[in-house]
Design an enzyme around this catalytic site. Sequence first.
Site, PDB file in Angstrom:
ATOM      1  N   GLU A 160      14.362  29.898  -6.563  1.00  0.00           N
ATOM      2  CA  GLU A 160      13.644  29.974  -5.283  1.00  0.00           C
ATOM      3  C   GLU A 160      13.549  31.390  -4.709  1.00  0.00           C
ATOM      4  O   GLU A 160      14.101  31.691  -3.644  1.00  0.00           O
ATOM      5  CB  GLU A 160      14.296  29.047  -4.258  1.00  0.00           C
ATOM      6  CG  GLU A 160      14.323  27.597  -4.687  1.00  0.00           C
ATOM      7  CD  GLU A 160      14.762  26.633  -3.572  1.00  0.00           C
ATOM      8  OE1 GLU A 160      15.174  27.120  -2.496  1.00  0.00           O
ATOM      9  OE2 GLU A 160      14.671  25.418  -3.774  1.00  0.00           O
ATOM     10  N   GLU A 176      15.173  20.405  -8.979  1.00  0.00           N
ATOM     11  CA  GLU A 176      15.917  19.887  -7.821  1.00  0.00           C
ATOM     12  C   GLU A 176      15.039  18.871  -7.101  1.00  0.00           C
ATOM     13  O   GLU A 176      13.851  19.124  -6.872  1.00  0.00           O
ATOM     14  CB  GLU A 176      16.272  20.986  -6.802  1.00  0.00           C
ATOM     15  CG  GLU A 176      17.294  21.985  -7.246  1.00  0.00           C
ATOM     16  CD  GLU A 176      17.634  23.020  -6.162  1.00  0.00           C
ATOM     17  OE1 GLU A 176      17.425  22.740  -4.961  1.00  0.00           O
ATOM     18  OE2 GLU A 176      18.083  24.113  -6.541  1.00  0.00           O
TER      19      GLU A 176
HETATM   20  C1  FCB Z   1      17.296  24.286  -2.169  1.00  0.00           C
HETATM   21  C2  FCB Z   1      18.388  25.114  -2.791  1.00  0.00           C
HETATM   22  C3  FCB Z   1      19.652  24.355  -3.070  1.00  0.00           C
HETATM   23  C4  FCB Z   1      19.962  23.343  -1.995  1.00  0.00           C
HETATM   24  C5  FCB Z   1      18.761  22.524  -1.647  1.00  0.00           C
HETATM   25  C6  FCB Z   1      19.002  21.474  -0.589  1.00  0.00           C
HETATM   26  O1  FCB Z   1      16.451  25.130  -1.445  1.00  0.00           O
HETATM   27  O2  FCB Z   1      17.942  25.673  -4.003  1.00  0.00           O
HETATM   28  O3  FCB Z   1      20.681  25.278  -3.267  1.00  0.00           O
HETATM   29  O4  FCB Z   1      20.519  23.966  -0.906  1.00  0.00           O
HETATM   30  O5  FCB Z   1      17.705  23.335  -1.247  1.00  0.00           O
END
Ligand code: FCB
Length: 456
Positions: free
Chosen positions: A163, A364
Amino acid sequence: MIFPENFVWGAATASYQIEGAVKEDGRGQSIWDTFSHAPGNVADGDTGDVACDHYHRYRDDVALMRELGLAAYRFSVAWPRIQPDGRGPANPRGLAFYDRLVDELLEAGISPYLTLYHWDLPQALEDRGGWANRDTAHRFAEYAAVVHDRLGDRVQNWATLNEPWVAAFLGYGNGVHAPGRKDPASAMRSAHHLLLGHGLAAARLREAGAASIMLVVNSSPVLTPAQVNDHEAVPDEADAAAVDRVHALLTRQFLDPALHGRYPEEVLAAAGRNGGTGHILDGDLEAINAPIDLIGINYYNPCVVEAGPGLPADAAWPGSEDIRFAPADAPVTAMGWPIVPDGLSRLLVRLSKDYPDVGLMVTENGAAFDDVVEDGRVHDADRVSFLRGHLREVGRAIEAGADLRGYLVWSLLDNFEWAEGYRRRFGIVHVDYATQARVLKDSALWYRDVIAANRL
Ligand code: FCB
């Protein structure tokens, strides 16, 4: 829904969020140590000093992963464990930890997905300007080579950055994340230097023989309020332009240079008005455009916008001062994030069309809810329904032709949720921070069954 035969199921974490042991085995200080220890930055004054104590409990945690049947585990390496000052010779005790972790994973039949940078920059590099300083990109590529040198014989799947938008714009733009700087021009520079670091590291990894290289972005479909619940809604011209601009700033700012070797005009315009474009040097875009194999997508919620007088300009969004960020008409998680599962399929289908030369992986996806332990169980029905809803959309995206290789839930464990500290629980495994006891939540048991059946 039946998933493709070799679809990769797994879970993700990040070093600072779970490891603890911040002073052990020669680890240097990171910007998150500094930031979390300064009063007022993190809810309840929480820090990652102990976190889930994963540094000492990784064997038990890998055993849990095995119990769940995970095929993949995405973790990150803490740069300051490897190079305490962000440069120079490797710290052998730091490397040894990841060496043990990787061996433990392989022993359990779990593929390591290694992320090199999940936000814990060595403080010594921040003291020299951090990501706003071009030199950090070169330091990052060197660090990548050091880690590959030790683990490359066993780790096939490499991610450079997690990110970069968040690292640049929350870290250097609105200051909600470490290092807590509030300067849009530094944020724009940092974004570019993160990308340069990505490209230089990707080239080093490729040269060293890495099988698969990925860039992980926080992407969201950008929608007008009406589009959230109505796929057919057609925005007027001004709203459509707002949507396009925010998509350019959030997603194309990173993926266009990495995969097409050029910046969107909207990004150059935003940089032009925030410090200029002088930091983009000849040859940078070629370097950033180093070949990669996969885009990792972290999806939590859509980004909802409309044209119109914006909120007081948020330094996280240089270039969108005349755009309003609007709430979505949808239920929310404990983070206040709207739950819009079909945002995931919309996003995956679009990215697979815009970047057809690489595969996609959901690196994620998950949700925080206010979980409680009752009689040794956690009945997190909200999380089960969140995951089920999103996995259905993963299936739809595959049916629509997206080249989607796998899905990693965020997160394996409850952990240190950055500026929110420990009060937000994202895990499918509950962590009692007083005893470090782990309890598989209902969502973990449900996920285990989905993985075993490879179907919903
Ligand atoms: C993302 C991050 C991760 C976590 C999630 C909820 O932005 O990559 O580390 O905090 O959000």
